[in-house]
Write a protein that holds these residues in place. Sequence first.
Motif, PDB file in Angstrom:
ATOM      1  N   GLN A 103       0.815  -1.206   0.000  1.00  0.00           N
ATOM      2  CA  GLN A 103       0.000   0.000   0.000  1.00  0.00           C
ATOM      3  C   GLN A 103       0.851   1.259   0.000  1.00  0.00           C
ATOM      4  OE1 GLN A 103      -3.248   0.138  -0.417  1.00  0.00           O
ATOM      5  NE2 GLN A 103      -3.297  -2.095  -0.573  1.00  0.00           N
ATOM      6  N   ALA A 104       2.037   1.166   0.605  1.00  0.00           N
ATOM      7  CA  ALA A 104       2.925   2.337   0.615  1.00  0.00           C
ATOM      8  C   ALA A 104       3.381   2.693  -0.787  1.00  0.00           C
ATOM      9  CB  ALA A 104       4.140   2.071   1.508  1.00  0.00           C
ATOM     10  N   VAL A 105       3.515   1.684  -1.643  1.00  0.00           N
ATOM     11  CA  VAL A 105       3.902   1.945  -3.028  1.00  0.00           C
ATOM     12  C   VAL A 105       2.811   2.737  -3.738  1.00  0.00           C
ATOM     13  CG1 VAL A 105       4.458   0.884  -5.243  1.00  0.00           C
ATOM     14  CG2 VAL A 105       5.385  -0.084  -3.143  1.00  0.00           C
ATOM     15  N   LEU A 106       1.565   2.337  -3.526  1.00  0.00           N
ATOM     16  CA  LEU A 106       0.452   3.060  -4.137  1.00  0.00           C
ATOM     17  C   LEU A 106       0.345   4.486  -3.608  1.00  0.00           C
ATOM     18  CD1 LEU A 106      -2.410   0.415  -4.308  1.00  0.00           C
ATOM     19  CD2 LEU A 106      -1.253   1.519  -6.218  1.00  0.00           C
ATOM     20  N   VAL A 107       0.524   4.651  -2.311  1.00  0.00           N
ATOM     21  CA  VAL A 107       0.475   5.994  -1.718  1.00  0.00           C
ATOM     22  C   VAL A 107       1.625   6.845  -2.253  1.00  0.00           C
ATOM     23  CG1 VAL A 107       0.639   7.300   0.430  1.00  0.00           C
ATOM     24  CG2 VAL A 107      -0.713   5.198   0.348  1.00  0.00           C
ATOM     25  N   GLY A 108       2.801   6.245  -2.377  1.00  0.00           N
ATOM     26  CA  GLY A 108       3.934   6.986  -2.928  1.00  0.00           C
ATOM     27  C   GLY A 108       3.709   7.395  -4.368  1.00  0.00           C
ATOM     28  N   ALA A 109       3.103   6.498  -5.152  1.00  0.00           N
ATOM     29  CA  ALA A 109       2.803   6.840  -6.541  1.00  0.00           C
ATOM     30  C   ALA A 109       1.815   7.993  -6.612  1.00  0.00           C
ATOM     31  CB  ALA A 109       2.253   5.617  -7.268  1.00  0.00           C
ATOM     32  N   LEU A 110       0.804   7.965  -5.725  1.00  0.00           N
ATOM     33  CA  LEU A 110      -0.163   9.053  -5.704  1.00  0.00           C
ATOM     34  C   LEU A 110       0.491  10.362  -5.280  1.00  0.00           C
ATOM     35  CD1 LEU A 110      -3.091   9.957  -5.986  1.00  0.00           C
ATOM     36  CD2 LEU A 110      -3.454   9.295  -3.602  1.00  0.00           C
TER      37      LEU A 110
ATOM     38  N   ALA B   5       2.304  11.822  -8.180  1.00  0.00           N
ATOM     39  CA  ALA B   5       1.377  12.381  -9.162  1.00  0.00           C
ATOM     40  C   ALA B   5       0.851  13.739  -8.729  1.00  0.00           C
ATOM     41  CB  ALA B   5       0.216  11.408  -9.383  1.00  0.00           C
ATOM     42  N   MET B   6       0.720  13.963  -7.426  1.00  0.00           N
ATOM     43  CA  MET B   6       0.186  15.221  -6.927  1.00  0.00           C
ATOM     44  C   MET B   6       1.257  16.290  -6.759  1.00  0.00           C
ATOM     45  SD  MET B   6      -2.439  13.726  -4.024  1.00  0.00           S
ATOM     46  CE  MET B   6      -2.939  15.369  -3.542  1.00  0.00           C
ATOM     47  N   PHE B   7       2.510  15.933  -6.873  1.00  0.00           N
ATOM     48  CA  PHE B   7       3.599  16.896  -6.663  1.00  0.00           C
ATOM     49  C   PHE B   7       3.663  17.864  -7.837  1.00  0.00           C
ATOM     50  CE2 PHE B   7       7.959  18.367  -6.048  1.00  0.00           C
ATOM     51  CZ  PHE B   7       7.999  18.483  -4.667  1.00  0.00           C
ATOM     52  N   PRO B   8       3.728  19.166  -7.592  1.00  0.00           N
ATOM     53  CA  PRO B   8       3.760  20.131  -8.700  1.00  0.00           C
ATOM     54  C   PRO B   8       5.083  20.052  -9.459  1.00  0.00           C
ATOM     55  CG  PRO B   8       4.049  21.246  -6.590  1.00  0.00           C
ATOM     56  CD  PRO B   8       3.701  19.827  -6.271  1.00  0.00           C
ATOM     57  N   PRO B   9       5.044  19.805 -10.764  1.00  0.00           N
ATOM     58  CA  PRO B   9       6.292  19.659 -11.532  1.00  0.00           C
ATOM     59  C   PRO B   9       7.172  20.901 -11.494  1.00  0.00           C
ATOM     60  CG  PRO B   9       4.415  18.844 -12.784  1.00  0.00           C
ATOM     61  CD  PRO B   9       3.861  19.543 -11.592  1.00  0.00           C
ATOM     62  N   ILE B  10       6.563  22.087 -11.419  1.00  0.00           N
ATOM     63  CA  ILE B  10       7.363  23.304 -11.461  1.00  0.00           C
ATOM     64  C   ILE B  10       8.284  23.425 -10.252  1.00  0.00           C
ATOM     65  CG2 ILE B  10       5.704  24.775 -10.262  1.00  0.00           C
ATOM     66  CD1 ILE B  10       6.365  26.945 -12.343  1.00  0.00           C
ATOM     67  N   ALA B  11       7.967  22.709  -9.168  1.00  0.00           N
ATOM     68  CA  ALA B  11       8.780  22.798  -7.961  1.00  0.00           C
ATOM     69  C   ALA B  11      10.137  22.126  -8.126  1.00  0.00           C
ATOM     70  CB  ALA B  11       8.031  22.176  -6.781  1.00  0.00           C
ATOM     71  N   ILE B  12      10.259  21.222  -9.106  1.00  0.00           N
ATOM     72  CA  ILE B  12      11.532  20.502  -9.266  1.00  0.00           C
ATOM     73  C   ILE B  12      12.341  20.995 -10.463  1.00  0.00           C
ATOM     74  CG2 ILE B  12      10.551  18.437  -8.207  1.00  0.00           C
ATOM     75  CD1 ILE B  12      10.328  17.214 -10.983  1.00  0.00           C
ATOM     76  N   ILE B  13      11.847  22.016 -11.152  1.00  0.00           N
ATOM     77  CA  ILE B  13      12.547  22.485 -12.342  1.00  0.00           C
ATOM     78  C   ILE B  13      13.933  23.020 -11.993  1.00  0.00           C
ATOM     79  CG2 ILE B  13      12.574  24.329 -14.082  1.00  0.00           C
ATOM     80  CD1 ILE B  13      10.988  21.988 -14.940  1.00  0.00           C
TER      81      ILE B  13
ATOM     82  N   PRO C 138       2.957   7.166 -12.132  1.00  0.00           N
ATOM     83  CA  PRO C 138       1.857   6.960 -11.172  1.00  0.00           C
ATOM     84  C   PRO C 138       0.492   6.835 -11.833  1.00  0.00           C
ATOM     85  CG  PRO C 138       3.350   8.679 -10.403  1.00  0.00           C
ATOM     86  CD  PRO C 138       3.759   8.353 -11.797  1.00  0.00           C
ATOM     87  N   LEU C 139       0.202   7.702 -12.798  1.00  0.00           N
ATOM     88  CA  LEU C 139      -1.077   7.620 -13.498  1.00  0.00           C
ATOM     89  C   LEU C 139      -1.233   6.284 -14.205  1.00  0.00           C
ATOM     90  CD1 LEU C 139      -3.719   8.809 -14.613  1.00  0.00           C
ATOM     91  CD2 LEU C 139      -2.359   9.834 -16.460  1.00  0.00           C
ATOM     92  N   ALA C 140      -0.166   5.839 -14.857  1.00  0.00           N
ATOM     93  CA  ALA C 140      -0.231   4.559 -15.560  1.00  0.00           C
ATOM     94  C   ALA C 140      -0.426   3.404 -14.585  1.00  0.00           C
ATOM     95  CB  ALA C 140       1.043   4.360 -16.384  1.00  0.00           C
ATOM     96  N   ILE C 141       0.235   3.458 -13.436  1.00  0.00           N
ATOM     97  CA  ILE C 141       0.087   2.383 -12.441  1.00  0.00           C
ATOM     98  C   ILE C 141      -1.345   2.314 -11.935  1.00  0.00           C
ATOM     99  CG2 ILE C 141       0.736   1.664 -10.111  1.00  0.00           C
ATOM    100  CD1 ILE C 141       3.555   2.673 -10.674  1.00  0.00           C
ATOM    101  N   TRP C 142      -1.913   3.454 -11.602  1.00  0.00           N
ATOM    102  CA  TRP C 142      -3.277   3.461 -11.084  1.00  0.00           C
ATOM    103  C   TRP C 142      -4.275   3.001 -12.140  1.00  0.00           C
ATOM    104  CZ3 TRP C 142      -5.470   4.476  -6.327  1.00  0.00           C
ATOM    105  CH2 TRP C 142      -4.581   4.850  -5.319  1.00  0.00           C
TER     106      TRP C 142
END
Length: 283
Positions: A109-116, A119-127, A156-160
């Motif tokens: 379940q931790a893998v699923l939570v991590g994937a989610l 997916a929710m992390f804003p991409p601009i924050a890691i640019i 993550p989207l593909a996994i879900w």
Amino acid sequence: MSAGRPKDEGTLVERVFWRFTLVILIGYALLPVVWLTSLSLKPSGDLTDQRFFPRAIGLEHYAAVFRDPQFPAALGNSLGIGLIATLISVALATLAAYAIVRLRFPGRQAVLVGALAVAMFPPIAIIGPLFDLWRLLGLFDTWLGLIIPYITLTLPLAIWTISAFFREIPWELEQAARVDGATRLGAFRHVILPLVAPGVFASAILVFIFAWNDFLFAAALTSTTSSRTVPAAIAFFTGASRFEQPTGSIAAASVIVTIPVVVLILLFQRRIVAGLTAGAVKG
């Protein structure tokens, strides 16, 4: 007969209401596309007029776009990067979804939570950090420098999506294949994988569309035409002189880039909807 009239009238009113609402929504969604197409077909001298539809139709902007060497190169980059990212992301997501749904292991379940969470992390924050890291590792302005972020953000989207299809498969089919002498890998390849093909296909389309349309990473992690994709290349269009805005060229390029996405959605809309709604109803 009189008892049935209110129901019939209510049904008719509801039908008219929903159809009218649908027409409004479709018109609202298509208005920017029609406006872009109109701009791309207007001659250069008519770009500043207020007419919605062009007075005269011309293809000069489309010809100018393909004469610019950066646009064909960007098309090739978008296609290559998008396909590679899609293949790797969907392959990894299929294996991960099978393991999460079928196997029992600690932290599932931790893998699923991590994937989610990813997916929710804003991409601009890691640019910013990614820009510095890619320059340090020599991945800046390379195909690999774009493929890795695309895989990370679409996985993550593909996994879900694929996990929902795995949950709907009766595992007795796999057990029957194992009884007949198939290995776990053989049962997965020949029995389970064909059944989840619609989910895999839907995920592949969504991943490709994300990679094809991305502007943020393509603009920040590239600097030349060697790896710059189409959305970023459009931002670097210039007019014939510094006093001319490349409005027509930008509109024409935007129409060209939109066509593959529209075709994919129209051809495979049922698979996309099935992939997004799988597992939503328990029957």
